[in-house]
Design a protein around this motif. Structure first.
Motif, PDB file in Angstrom:
ATOM      1  N   PHE A 237      13.624 -17.581 -56.392  1.00 42.71           N
ATOM      2  CA  PHE A 237      14.787 -18.160 -57.102  1.00 42.71           C
ATOM      3  C   PHE A 237      16.028 -17.196 -57.036  1.00 42.71           C
ATOM      4  O   PHE A 237      17.050 -17.279 -57.180  1.00 42.71           O
ATOM      5  CB  PHE A 237      14.689 -18.994 -58.402  1.00 42.71           C
ATOM      6  CG  PHE A 237      14.464 -18.022 -59.262  1.00 42.71           C
ATOM      7  CD1 PHE A 237      15.504 -17.590 -60.212  1.00 42.71           C
ATOM      8  CD2 PHE A 237      13.415 -17.532 -59.855  1.00 42.71           C
ATOM      9  CE1 PHE A 237      15.300 -16.882 -61.343  1.00 42.71           C
ATOM     10  CE2 PHE A 237      12.983 -16.697 -61.042  1.00 42.71           C
ATOM     11  CZ  PHE A 237      13.997 -16.327 -61.719  1.00 42.71           C
ATOM     12  N   ALA A 238      15.548 -15.767 -57.334  1.00 43.64           N
ATOM     13  CA  ALA A 238      16.413 -14.759 -57.118  1.00 43.64           C
ATOM     14  C   ALA A 238      15.653 -13.489 -56.471  1.00 43.64           C
ATOM     15  O   ALA A 238      14.477 -13.430 -56.384  1.00 43.64           O
ATOM     16  CB  ALA A 238      16.818 -14.271 -58.608  1.00 43.64           C
ATOM     17  N   PRO A 239      16.447 -12.564 -55.600  1.00 44.84           N
ATOM     18  CA  PRO A 239      15.975 -11.767 -54.983  1.00 44.84           C
ATOM     19  C   PRO A 239      14.762 -10.768 -55.593  1.00 44.84           C
ATOM     20  O   PRO A 239      13.939 -10.448 -55.067  1.00 44.84           O
ATOM     21  CB  PRO A 239      16.923 -10.916 -54.313  1.00 44.84           C
ATOM     22  CG  PRO A 239      18.143 -11.800 -54.492  1.00 44.84           C
ATOM     23  CD  PRO A 239      17.866 -12.866 -55.735  1.00 44.84           C
ATOM     24  N   VAL A 240      15.242 -10.236 -56.884  1.00 43.15           N
ATOM     25  CA  VAL A 240      14.358  -9.438 -57.591  1.00 43.15           C
ATOM     26  C   VAL A 240      13.776 -10.084 -58.913  1.00 43.15           C
ATOM     27  O   VAL A 240      15.004 -10.286 -59.808  1.00 43.15           O
ATOM     28  CB  VAL A 240      14.733  -7.995 -57.888  1.00 43.15           C
ATOM     29  CG1 VAL A 240      13.818  -7.088 -58.555  1.00 43.15           C
ATOM     30  CG2 VAL A 240      15.275  -7.416 -56.351  1.00 43.15           C
ATOM     31  N   ALA A 241      12.790 -10.362 -59.377  1.00 37.96           N
ATOM     32  CA  ALA A 241      12.610 -11.214 -60.569  1.00 37.96           C
ATOM     33  C   ALA A 241      10.973 -10.811 -61.024  1.00 37.96           C
ATOM     34  O   ALA A 241      10.026 -10.772 -60.101  1.00 37.96           O
ATOM     35  CB  ALA A 241      12.680 -12.547 -60.338  1.00 37.96           C
ATOM     36  N   ARG A 242      10.975 -10.807 -62.349  1.00 40.00           N
ATOM     37  CA  ARG A 242       9.642 -10.634 -62.706  1.00 40.00           C
ATOM     38  C   ARG A 242       9.400 -11.569 -64.050  1.00 40.00           C
ATOM     39  O   ARG A 242      10.124 -11.671 -64.747  1.00 40.00           O
ATOM     40  CB  ARG A 242       9.132  -9.268 -63.395  1.00 40.00           C
ATOM     41  CG  ARG A 242       9.435  -8.029 -62.301  1.00 40.00           C
ATOM     42  CD  ARG A 242       8.602  -6.957 -62.573  1.00 40.00           C
ATOM     43  NE  ARG A 242       9.040  -6.484 -64.175  1.00 40.00           N
ATOM     44  CZ  ARG A 242       9.814  -5.392 -64.404  1.00 40.00           C
ATOM     45  NH1 ARG A 242      10.542  -5.101 -63.253  1.00 40.00           N
ATOM     46  NH2 ARG A 242      10.003  -4.962 -65.545  1.00 40.00           N
ATOM     47  N   GLY A 243       8.002 -12.189 -64.166  1.00 41.80           N
ATOM     48  CA  GLY A 243       8.000 -13.150 -64.913  1.00 41.80           C
ATOM     49  C   GLY A 243       7.027 -12.616 -66.152  1.00 41.80           C
ATOM     50  O   GLY A 243       6.049 -12.008 -65.775  1.00 41.80           O
ATOM     51  N   TYR A 244       7.344 -13.288 -67.403  1.00 45.01           N
ATOM     52  CA  TYR A 244       6.569 -12.762 -68.500  1.00 45.01           C
ATOM     53  C   TYR A 244       6.156 -14.248 -69.322  1.00 45.01           C
ATOM     54  O   TYR A 244       6.869 -15.180 -69.217  1.00 45.01           O
ATOM     55  CB  TYR A 244       7.090 -11.733 -69.491  1.00 45.01           C
ATOM     56  CG  TYR A 244       7.043 -10.481 -68.851  1.00 45.01           C
ATOM     57  CD1 TYR A 244       5.955  -9.569 -69.057  1.00 45.01           C
ATOM     58  CD2 TYR A 244       8.415  -9.955 -67.798  1.00 45.01           C
ATOM     59  CE1 TYR A 244       5.983  -8.362 -68.470  1.00 45.01           C
ATOM     60  CE2 TYR A 244       8.119  -8.965 -67.458  1.00 45.01           C
ATOM     61  CZ  TYR A 244       6.969  -7.772 -67.668  1.00 45.01           C
ATOM     62  OH  TYR A 244       7.176  -6.747 -66.828  1.00 45.01           O
ATOM     63  N   SER A 245       5.167 -14.099 -70.233  1.00 48.42           N
ATOM     64  CA  SER A 245       4.598 -15.285 -70.635  1.00 48.42           C
ATOM     65  C   SER A 245       5.113 -15.824 -71.951  1.00 48.42           C
ATOM     66  O   SER A 245       5.176 -16.899 -72.281  1.00 48.42           O
ATOM     67  CB  SER A 245       3.031 -15.130 -71.228  1.00 48.42           C
ATOM     68  OG  SER A 245       3.047 -13.942 -72.187  1.00 48.42           O
ATOM     69  N   ASP A 246       6.229 -14.930 -72.565  1.00 48.30           N
ATOM     70  CA  ASP A 246       6.793 -15.423 -73.678  1.00 48.30           C
ATOM     71  C   ASP A 246       8.178 -14.616 -73.999  1.00 48.30           C
ATOM     72  O   ASP A 246       8.383 -13.644 -73.493  1.00 48.30           O
ATOM     73  CB  ASP A 246       6.004 -15.351 -75.124  1.00 48.30           C
ATOM     74  CG  ASP A 246       5.566 -14.087 -75.338  1.00 48.30           C
ATOM     75  OD1 ASP A 246       6.309 -13.274 -75.624  1.00 48.30           O
ATOM     76  OD2 ASP A 246       3.955 -13.945 -75.149  1.00 48.30           O
ATOM     77  N   GLN A 247       8.934 -15.084 -74.838  1.00 46.07           N
ATOM     78  CA  GLN A 247      10.213 -14.521 -75.115  1.00 46.07           C
ATOM     79  C   GLN A 247      10.091 -13.172 -75.679  1.00 46.07           C
ATOM     80  O   GLN A 247      10.920 -12.147 -75.355  1.00 46.07           O
ATOM     81  CB  GLN A 247      11.253 -15.315 -75.884  1.00 46.07           C
ATOM     82  CG  GLN A 247      11.273 -16.626 -75.543  1.00 46.07           C
ATOM     83  CD  GLN A 247      12.658 -17.417 -75.869  1.00 46.07           C
ATOM     84  OE1 GLN A 247      13.730 -16.768 -76.039  1.00 46.07           O
ATOM     85  NE2 GLN A 247      12.588 -18.415 -76.543  1.00 46.07           N
ATOM     86  N   ASP A 248       9.190 -13.021 -76.592  1.00 44.38           N
ATOM     87  CA  ASP A 248       8.941 -11.448 -77.248  1.00 44.38           C
ATOM     88  C   ASP A 248       8.586 -10.423 -75.848  1.00 44.38           C
ATOM     89  O   ASP A 248       9.201  -9.548 -76.106  1.00 44.38           O
ATOM     90  CB  ASP A 248       7.641 -11.536 -78.211  1.00 44.38           C
ATOM     91  CG  ASP A 248       7.695 -10.464 -79.184  1.00 44.38           C
ATOM     92  OD1 ASP A 248       8.811  -9.870 -79.411  1.00 44.38           O
ATOM     93  OD2 ASP A 248       6.653 -10.210 -79.580  1.00 44.38           O
ATOM     94  N   ALA A 249       7.697 -10.893 -75.285  1.00 43.22           N
ATOM     95  CA  ALA A 249       7.253  -9.962 -74.197  1.00 43.22           C
ATOM     96  C   ALA A 249       8.656  -9.638 -73.287  1.00 43.22           C
ATOM     97  O   ALA A 249       8.933  -8.665 -72.866  1.00 43.22           O
ATOM     98  CB  ALA A 249       6.048 -10.418 -73.482  1.00 43.22           C
ATOM     99  N   ILE A 250       9.436 -10.758 -72.956  1.00 49.86           N
ATOM    100  CA  ILE A 250      10.425 -10.395 -72.155  1.00 49.86           C
ATOM    101  C   ILE A 250      11.530  -9.808 -72.750  1.00 49.86           C
ATOM    102  O   ILE A 250      12.158  -8.588 -72.261  1.00 49.86           O
ATOM    103  CB  ILE A 250      11.262 -11.903 -72.049  1.00 49.86           C
ATOM    104  CG1 ILE A 250      10.444 -12.718 -71.086  1.00 49.86           C
ATOM    105  CG2 ILE A 250      12.528 -11.631 -71.376  1.00 49.86           C
ATOM    106  CD1 ILE A 250      10.800 -14.146 -70.953  1.00 49.86           C
ATOM    107  N   ALA A 251      11.789  -9.783 -74.057  1.00 54.30           N
ATOM    108  CA  ALA A 251      12.513  -8.936 -74.903  1.00 54.30           C
ATOM    109  C   ALA A 251      12.306  -7.489 -74.961  1.00 54.30           C
ATOM    110  O   ALA A 251      12.929  -6.543 -74.752  1.00 54.30           O
ATOM    111  CB  ALA A 251      12.941  -9.516 -76.159  1.00 54.30           C
ATOM    112  N   THR A 252      10.949  -7.361 -75.404  1.00 53.88           N
ATOM    113  CA  THR A 252      10.464  -5.980 -75.304  1.00 53.88           C
ATOM    114  C   THR A 252      10.544  -5.242 -73.927  1.00 53.88           C
ATOM    115  O   THR A 252      11.004  -4.174 -73.860  1.00 53.88           O
ATOM    116  CB  THR A 252       9.012  -6.030 -75.813  1.00 53.88           C
ATOM    117  OG1 THR A 252       8.917  -6.894 -76.868  1.00 53.88           O
ATOM    118  CG2 THR A 252       8.213  -4.469 -76.119  1.00 53.88           C
ATOM    119  N   THR A 253      10.236  -5.980 -73.108  1.00 54.12           N
ATOM    120  CA  THR A 253      10.349  -5.271 -71.437  1.00 54.12           C
ATOM    121  C   THR A 253      11.494  -4.864 -71.206  1.00 54.12           C
ATOM    122  O   THR A 253      11.902  -3.876 -70.684  1.00 54.12           O
ATOM    123  CB  THR A 253       9.735  -6.426 -70.509  1.00 54.12           C
ATOM    124  OG1 THR A 253       8.322  -7.048 -70.712  1.00 54.12           O
ATOM    125  CG2 THR A 253       9.628  -5.824 -68.989  1.00 54.12           C
TER     126      THR A 253
END
Length: 537
Positions: free
Chosen positions: A223-239
């Motif tokens: 859906f976007a050229p460069v993207a990485r997925g994480y399992s929850d919002q806390d992990a996203i924010a920390t990353t």
């Protein structure tokens, strides 16, 4: 004799100590046997607020647990009778869950629990290699980034949003949520409303349905050229906040900025101001939100709200609960375990009142519900128990917004950028603006009210739609003069200093055993003296 004295002293000490358990003004404790454990699951958007509320319950021996997974997962488990309540950002029908209303035999109602916002978290340096702390993004620019239309930080749209300051020519990495998510649905609702034509073309290219909400991005990882997925919002924010997150961006519930220390962008609202999601900014934006007949939300008016400091990506969260037949369109039955219903009723009463006091003050990224939505929680308790709803007032409810003099903390507009010749634009905004930000906010509001236009450079290039048709009735709170005074302090009942009587009790508890020991020693000495024939009379 000695035995009786010891038992009497112990009984007195125990009774006095017992008075410390429930000091004056403290919340009443129901007998432990009256409650049965309740289990909830769902929303990560509201998870930090619910964590605060379950902590309150745990401290009082109320067995309430909540697992943040996703809104969709919570509703699904509730549907299968595997959860007593669900946290969610939208209704069954909009998620396209199998069977919808007809496949939830226990019935349900939606009750609001907290107001929140989606923050745009980022990690980027300027041309001088300094971390940018006052990034500005229009709604249209944000929408284009998250559908992969803007792919580099040097894009002219980002440069224009930041008054001509061009960021390094680095690819943008989108950090997104794996799996099904209510926050994903909320955010892509906002994108669909902001750039409808581009959104539709993007959805078709990526195989997303346009008849229901987008709740999962990893079904089309391109859906976007460069993207990485994480399992929850806390992990996203920390990353995003970590060195590994350099040149990344994410859409996360704003409260996670407090725990991750991520930078949060200033988003341009319909009035042209760039603002962050402070408590008052969330509340001001939600004044144009609407509630449908089933208490689900209509946010079309929020995105286009012209309030000077309104944060445009704001939303409410809900809990899904059972309710008595005839009390609502989808109410089909009360909880069959009275202990569960009693615990939920008492816990929801706390959430409606004292539970709102920490929202936006102790816990940033949320805002306390306006009085009419606290009352809606009380109405939900009535629907759940089949009894008349309690009428909440400033006298019986600890939600500080019942107090007309209470003012929510405000995050002002973005700080003024120095001239381009002066270098980068690290700024001093950060996740929360200080007193200067509030003063700038007041100036911006006054300028907008006087017809002076935007208090910041540039104007919005968005053609965001306004309310359509008859729209929806406003359900937000606040007043027109909330910028005129500082927030007032708030103290929960029973949370102040101990009164003198508890201290008296403590002293008695400590002294009683010593006094009993002295008395026993004296009695023994007297008896020994009488038994000694050599002792004088």
């Amino acid at each position: 004799m000695l035995r009786r004295l010891l038992l009497t002293g112990l009984a007195v000490a125990t009774c006095l100590a017992g008075s410390l358990v429930a000091p004056a003004g403290a919340a009443p404790r129901a007998p432990a046997q009256a409650y049965e454990a309740v289990i909830g699951q769902g929303s990560t958007f509201a998870a930090l607020a619910i964590r605060q509320w379950t902590g309150y319950a745990g401290a009082r021996g109320w067995p309430v647990s909540y697992t943040p997974t996703s809104s969709v997962q919570g509703l699904s488990l509730y549907q299968q009778n595997l959860a007593d309540f669900a946290g969610t950002e939208a209704e069954y029908s909009s998620y396209g869950l199998a069977g919808g209303v007809s496949n939830v035999p226990r019935g349900y109602q939606y009750t609001p629990d907290v107001a929140g916002a989606i923050g745009i978290f980022y990690n980027v340096d300027d041309q001088a290699g300094q971390q940018v702390r006052a990034l500005r993004l229009s709604r249209r620019t944000i929408a284009r980034i998250f559908i992969g239309d803007i792919t580099r930080w040097s894009d002219p749209a980002i440069t224009a949003d930041n008054a001509g300051r061009q960021l390094p020519d680095r690819p943008i990495t989108i950090i997104y949520r794996n799996g099904q998510s209510g926050t994903t649905a909320l955010f892509y609702d906002f994108i669909q409303h902001t750039i409808p034509d581009q959104f539709s073309a993007w959805a078709r290219r990526n195989g997303f349905s346009t008849s229901i909400r987008i709740i999962q991005l990893d079904t089309s990882p391109g859906f976007a050229p460069v993207a990485r997925g994480y399992s929850d919002q806390d992990a996203i924010a920390t990353t995003v906040a970590s060195p590994a997150g350099k040149w990344s961006i994410a859409a996360v519930e704003a409260a996670y900025a407090e725990t991750s220390h991520a930078q949060v962008a200033f988003v341009q609202n319909q009035s042209g101001n760039f603002v962050q999601p402070g408590a008052a900014n969330i509340s001001q934006a939600l004044e144009t939100a609407g509630l449908r007949g089933d208490i689900s939300q209509d946010l079309s008016g929020v995105y286009a709200n012209r309030a000077p400091l309104g944060y445009p990506i704001s939303a409410y969260s809900y809990m899904t609960l059972q309710c008595a037949p005839g009390k609502g369109p989808n109410c089909r039955g009360r909880y069959n375990r009275p202990g569960k219903e009693k615990l939920l009723a008492d816990w929801l009463r706390y959430i409606a009142c004292d539970g709102q006091a920490e929202m936006g003050t102790g816990i940033k990224g949320y805002s306390a519900l306006p009085p009419q939505l606290s009352q809606e929680i009380a109405n939900s308790i009535g629907r759940m128990t089949g009894r008349p709803a309690e009428r909440l007032t400033q006298g019986n409810c600890g939600n500080p917004r019942f107090n007309p003099s209470f003012r929510l903390p405000v995050s002002g507009p973005a700080p003024v950028l120095p001239p381009i010749a002066g270098g980068g634009f690290g700024g001093t905004g950060g996740p929360a603006a200080g007193a200067g930000g509030a003063a700038g906010g007041a100036a911006a509001a006054a300028k907008a009210k006087a017809g002076g236009g935007s208090a910041t450079t540039g104007t919005s290039d968005e053609a965001a739609a306004g309310l359509s048709g008859a729209a929806a009735r406003a359900v937000g709170g606040g007043t027109g003069d909330w910028l005129k005074s500082r927030p007032v302090g708030y103290h929960r009942p029973g949370a102040g200093p101990l009164a003198k009587w508890p201290w008296v009790v403590v002293i008695l508890v400590l002294v009683t055993p010593l006094a009993v020991g002295v008395l026993v020693g004296a009695v023994r000495a007297s008896n020994a003296a009488r038994a000694d024939p050599r002792a004088p009379w």
